[in-house]
Design an enzyme around this catalytic site. Sequence first.
Site, mmCIF file in Angstrom:
data_model
loop_
_atom_site.group_PDB
_atom_site.id
_atom_site.type_symbol
_atom_site.label_atom_id
_atom_site.label_comp_id
_atom_site.label_asym_id
_atom_site.label_seq_id
_atom_site.Cartn_x
_atom_site.Cartn_y
_atom_site.Cartn_z
ATOM 1 N N GLU A 1 1.095 -77.635 -95.365
ATOM 2 C CA GLU A 1 0.254 -77.709 -96.667
ATOM 3 C C GLU A 1 1.000 -76.392 -97.240
ATOM 4 O O GLU A 1 1.411 -75.474 -96.815
ATOM 5 C CB GLU A 1 -1.259 -77.624 -96.747
ATOM 6 C CG GLU A 1 -1.730 -78.582 -96.077
ATOM 7 C CD GLU A 1 -2.068 -78.506 -94.662
ATOM 8 O OE1 GLU A 1 -2.671 -79.677 -93.856
ATOM 9 O OE2 GLU A 1 -1.982 -77.457 -93.967
ATOM 10 N N TYR B 1 11.113 -76.847 -98.191
ATOM 11 C CA TYR B 1 10.852 -77.656 -97.032
ATOM 12 C C TYR B 1 11.505 -79.119 -97.677
ATOM 13 O O TYR B 1 11.774 -79.956 -96.585
ATOM 14 C CB TYR B 1 9.343 -77.832 -97.320
ATOM 15 C CG TYR B 1 8.563 -76.754 -96.913
ATOM 16 C CD1 TYR B 1 9.050 -75.954 -95.954
ATOM 17 C CD2 TYR B 1 7.339 -76.405 -97.696
ATOM 18 C CE1 TYR B 1 8.318 -74.829 -95.287
ATOM 19 C CE2 TYR B 1 6.881 -75.145 -97.446
ATOM 20 C CZ TYR B 1 7.133 -74.389 -96.351
ATOM 21 O OH TYR B 1 6.476 -73.397 -95.888
#
Length: 159
Positions: free
Chosen positions: A117, A129
Amino acid sequence: MSTRPDGDGAVRLREMKRSDMAAIMALEEELFPEDAWSPEMFAAEFAQPPSRRLYLVAEQGNALIGYAGMMFTGGSQADVVTLAVTPARWGRGTGTALLLALVDEADKRGYEEVLLEVRKDNPRARRLYLRHGFDEVGIRRGYYQPSGVDAVVMRKVLG
């Protein structure tokens, strides 16, 4: 654990130790003032067996410049639970080195996917990411407390 060259000297990754906690807490509070982990949260993580957790730090010289952690659930997925880099090192490969070390370990342990998250209002981390093969797969509304900021759930399929 590993070393990577850098214009300002080598960055070394190693397993986190309890003696790192003062530097980790200072960086945690600087980067995440609204929802920093407490010393007790880190202590609870340290109490977990190595088969369930991996925490790494990045060092340059004697300075701690970043840290990251992963939870191994025993199922098919591993979870990145934290990743932080001192602002002076942003954009210089420290976050990438930490992330890749965690993902590589999950792959070595036979996990099929890595989840995490990330704050919806953190575009720099989201780009990191995405660059490394994670996809945005969902939203957790109000996940970060007490700020109430949403989390973007991201996933990378391994193998």
